[in-house]
Design a protein around this motif. Structure first.
Motif, PDB file in Angstrom:
ATOM      1  N   GLY A  36      31.613  40.437  46.595  1.00 37.11           N
ATOM      2  CA  GLY A  36      32.469  39.952  45.298  1.00 37.11           C
ATOM      3  C   GLY A  36      32.833  38.625  45.272  1.00 37.11           C
ATOM      4  N   ARG A  39      38.040  36.306  48.002  1.00 38.71           N
ATOM      5  CA  ARG A  39      38.944  37.050  47.466  1.00 38.71           C
ATOM      6  C   ARG A  39      40.492  36.737  48.407  1.00 38.71           C
ATOM      7  NH1 ARG A  39      38.662  38.577  42.929  1.00 38.71           N
ATOM      8  NH2 ARG A  39      39.589  40.557  43.004  1.00 38.71           N
ATOM      9  N   ARG A  69      31.741  35.672  39.479  1.00 33.89           N
ATOM     10  CA  ARG A  69      32.101  36.971  39.730  1.00 33.89           C
ATOM     11  C   ARG A  69      31.192  37.874  38.943  1.00 33.89           C
ATOM     12  NH1 ARG A  69      35.187  39.976  43.042  1.00 33.89           N
ATOM     13  NH2 ARG A  69      36.217  41.866  42.422  1.00 33.89           N
TER      14      ARG A  69
END
Length: 249
Positions: A36, A39, A69
């Protein structure tokens, strides 16, 4: 195809550096994010490394490629693109580039990977560094001798991790974090992988955390649930691991 020098030239402008406010050579930990992307939890690990006297270098694999993303969640997290054995070139380039810095003790390096980042580290460790493999032209040019430790936070060891049971070519100390409720692997599968790494001669500490995959990331997405208390324990273990690897900093 990039060689390691060109790959590092692409990655370095997107590097985040955290560490003690001096310029003396210190041990360094290289942080590799999950599928992802960058973060909120990784800066906390970087600060934990700093508190242990280490320099922390967070490597962004997506910024240099112009990936957002939305793309990475649909392409990388699903295994359609940029698998661990392709991203392993970023790991090698970062080792080479960061080892050359005057504020880094190149004999005391650690690698830390979360999920996809852990997969990439493991691919790099297990692969034959033949030319034009691992996403770079010259993977064998990186010197792994200074890599003393590896932190694997719930690494991806599912069906696309074809080499998960392949012996490592360099066997540093390892702390492997497995999640009891990980939807991507069973604890049994993780234990088999950890046993393989031990058989290579590495010292492997295993922690089965009673949470989900990505429990330390402050979001709740699908089967993944953030656990603040477990996150604090993970941060504590990360700092203790680095302190134990290089106690005199």
């Amino acid at each position: 195809m990039d060689d390691l020098k060109r790959r590092w030239a692409r990655l370095e402008p997107h590097l985040t550096v955290v560490g003690p406010d001096d310029d003396r050579p210190r041990p360094a930990v290289l942080l590799f994010h999950g599928c992802g992307g960058l973060r909120e939890h990784l800066p906390r690990y970087a600060e934990a490394a700093k508190a242990a006297g280490w320099r922390a270098f967070t490597i962004d694999s997506y910024g240099p490629r112009g990936w957002g993303r939305a793309f990475t969640l649909t392409a990388v997290c699903t295994g359609l693109a940029f698998r661990g054995y392709e991203r392993a070139g970023d790991v090698l380039a970062a080792i080479q580039g960061i080892s050359a810095r005057p504020d880094v003790d190149a004999t005391r390096l650690a690698l830390a990977g979360w999920s996809h980042g852990g997969w990439s580290i493991m691919e790099m460790m297990s692969a034959d560094p033949a030319p034009n493999t691992l996403g770079v032209a010259d993977p064998g040019a990186a010197d792994l001798s200074g890599v003393r430790a590896v932190w694997l936070a719930y690494p991806y060891i599912g069906p696309f991790a074809f080499n998960r049971m392949k012996p490592w070519r360099h066997c540093p100390r390892v702390l492997a974090v497995t999640c009891k409720r990980d939807h991507l692997t069973t604890v049994r599968n993780a234990e088999l992988v950890n046993a393989m790494i031990r058989d290579c001669g590495a010292e492997v500490e295993s922690w089965v955390a009673p949470g989900t995959h990505a429990f330390d990331e402050p979001t709740n997405n699908g089967p993944m649930r953030h656990d603040p208390d477990l996150t604090e324990e993970s941060l504590r273990r990360f700092r203790a691991f680095l302190t134990d690897v290089a106690p005199h900093v």
